[in-house]
Motif scaffolding. Structure first.
Motif, PDB file in Angstrom:
ATOM      1  N   PHE A   5       3.556  -4.575   3.242  1.00 54.06           N
ATOM      2  CA  PHE A   5       4.056  -5.639   2.367  1.00 54.06           C
ATOM      3  C   PHE A   5       3.981  -5.213   0.898  1.00 54.06           C
ATOM      4  CE2 PHE A   5       3.101  -9.349  -0.312  1.00 54.06           C
ATOM      5  CZ  PHE A   5       4.241 -10.113  -0.102  1.00 54.06           C
ATOM      6  N   VAL A   6       2.874  -4.618   0.498  1.00 57.49           N
ATOM      7  CA  VAL A   6       2.707  -4.195  -0.895  1.00 57.49           C
ATOM      8  C   VAL A   6       3.720  -3.116  -1.253  1.00 57.49           C
ATOM      9  CG1 VAL A   6       1.142  -3.003  -2.491  1.00 57.49           C
ATOM     10  CG2 VAL A   6       0.293  -4.890  -1.083  1.00 57.49           C
ATOM     11  N   ARG A   7       3.965  -2.213  -0.342  1.00 62.01           N
ATOM     12  CA  ARG A   7       4.977  -1.184  -0.614  1.00 62.01           C
ATOM     13  C   ARG A   7       6.364  -1.806  -0.764  1.00 62.01           C
ATOM     14  NH1 ARG A   7       3.685   4.292   2.969  1.00 62.01           N
ATOM     15  NH2 ARG A   7       1.670   4.748   1.996  1.00 62.01           N
ATOM     16  N   GLY A   8       6.631  -2.885  -0.029  1.00 60.03           N
ATOM     17  CA  GLY A   8       7.888  -3.600  -0.208  1.00 60.03           C
ATOM     18  C   GLY A   8       7.962  -4.274  -1.564  1.00 60.03           C
ATOM     19  N   VAL A   9       6.840  -4.843  -2.010  1.00 58.82           N
ATOM     20  CA  VAL A   9       6.788  -5.463  -3.336  1.00 58.82           C
ATOM     21  C   VAL A   9       7.046  -4.429  -4.419  1.00 58.82           C
ATOM     22  CG1 VAL A   9       5.247  -6.564  -5.017  1.00 58.82           C
ATOM     23  CG2 VAL A   9       5.231  -7.330  -2.637  1.00 58.82           C
TER      24      VAL A   9
END
Length: 291
Positions: A165-169
């Motif tokens: 999720f953080v990499r998507g952000v």
């Protein structure tokens, strides 16, 4: 002047969001299909360069070519409309409603997936001589990417999901910065440079882009990689889409809107008569059509 101030930039972003939401179904699907196709051809190019030269940084430096081309041709990506569309809603532009925003997101998603999957099929044929041979080294590398960035996350459980999720952000923080940076200049070279830098950064850092993944992971499945469709959806695509939405809106669209929107509404040249300023404000601005 080729540089656009942040106050005027916010107006352009709102104009672009309004334009995209009001675009016809036909045009939205065509533009999103072609946008994903060009972006994912750029991804295939970058992976090819990385594998054949052994220099991942060189692949990252060259990857933005697909993004630049799709933007200059006026095509759309889900990551871009995640950031621009809500600003038109916040600005209460006439005719803009939440239903129209969700419709736009849905159509762009469908068009992007179709375009990315088309390239996935074509490249799978290319890498295997029409499925008559084992995948080439580049095809094998794409399969390994799919395995590592699905099963690899799943092995870490909740920590892996959080990382995904953080990499998507972080990805759409950079991608939407590229979208907005292209609006900061009225010259071709200015637009290209503005887009190139953040897109290169996201690719080299291995951030998760939902549209690029619509190519990489179906390609891996077609090439016989060791993960499933369920792995792809649960441990990559769906969390990546959520992260892309949060990243683009929270770190690009809303900060600019919050700090520059009021000044943008008040900003008028002091040396232009009031009547001329009124007419100028009423005239629709040219809207960048890119992603």
């Amino acid at each position: 002047m080729s540089y656009v101030t942040p106050a005027e930039l916010v107006n352009r972003m709102i104009d672009a969001g309004e334009y995209k939401i009001k675009l016809s179904t036909r045009d939205t699907l065509i533009r999103s299909y072609m946008g994903a196709a060009l972006l994912t051809l750029g991804a295939a190019f970058a992976v090819t360069v990385s594998v054949q030269t052994g220099q991942p940084l060189l692949g990252a430096v060259l990857f933005p070519v697909g993004f630049v081309l799709l933007y200059l041709l006026g095509y759309d990506l889900l990551t871009g409309v995640f950031t621009l569309g809500p600003l038109a809603l916040l600005a209460r532009r006439p005719g803009i409603r939440a239903r129209g925003l969700l419709r736009n997101w849905g159509l762009v998603f469908l068009g992007n997936f179709a375009g990315a999957f088309t390239v996935a099929v074509l490249m799978a044929i290319y890498f295997t001589y029409g499925f008559s041979a084992d995948p080439s080294p580049v095809g094998h590398a794409i399969g390994e990417i799919g395995h590592g960035r699905t099963v690899g996350y799943a092995e870490h459980g909740a920590g892996g999901m959080l990382t995904l999720f953080v990499r998507g952000v972080l990805c759409n923080w950079m991608v939407s910065t590229g979208v907005v940076a292209a609006m900061m200049s009225d010259t071709l070279i200015g637009k290209v440079v503005g887009m190139w830098l953040p897109i290169m950064l996201f690719f080299y850092m291995g951030f998760e882009h939902s549209i690029v993944n619509m190519f990489l992971f179906p390609s891996g499945l077609l090439l016989g990689a060791d993960f499933t469709l369920g792995d792809y959806l649960l441990w990559n695509e769906l969390p990546t889409i959520a992260g892309n939405l949060v990243g683009g809106l929270s770190f690009v669209g809303l900060p600019l809107y919050a700090t520059h929107r009021i000044r943008a509404a008040k900003q008028l040249p002091l040396d232009v008569p009031a009547v001329s300023r009124t007419r100028r404000a009423a005239r629709p601005a040219l809207v960048p059509e890119g992603s």
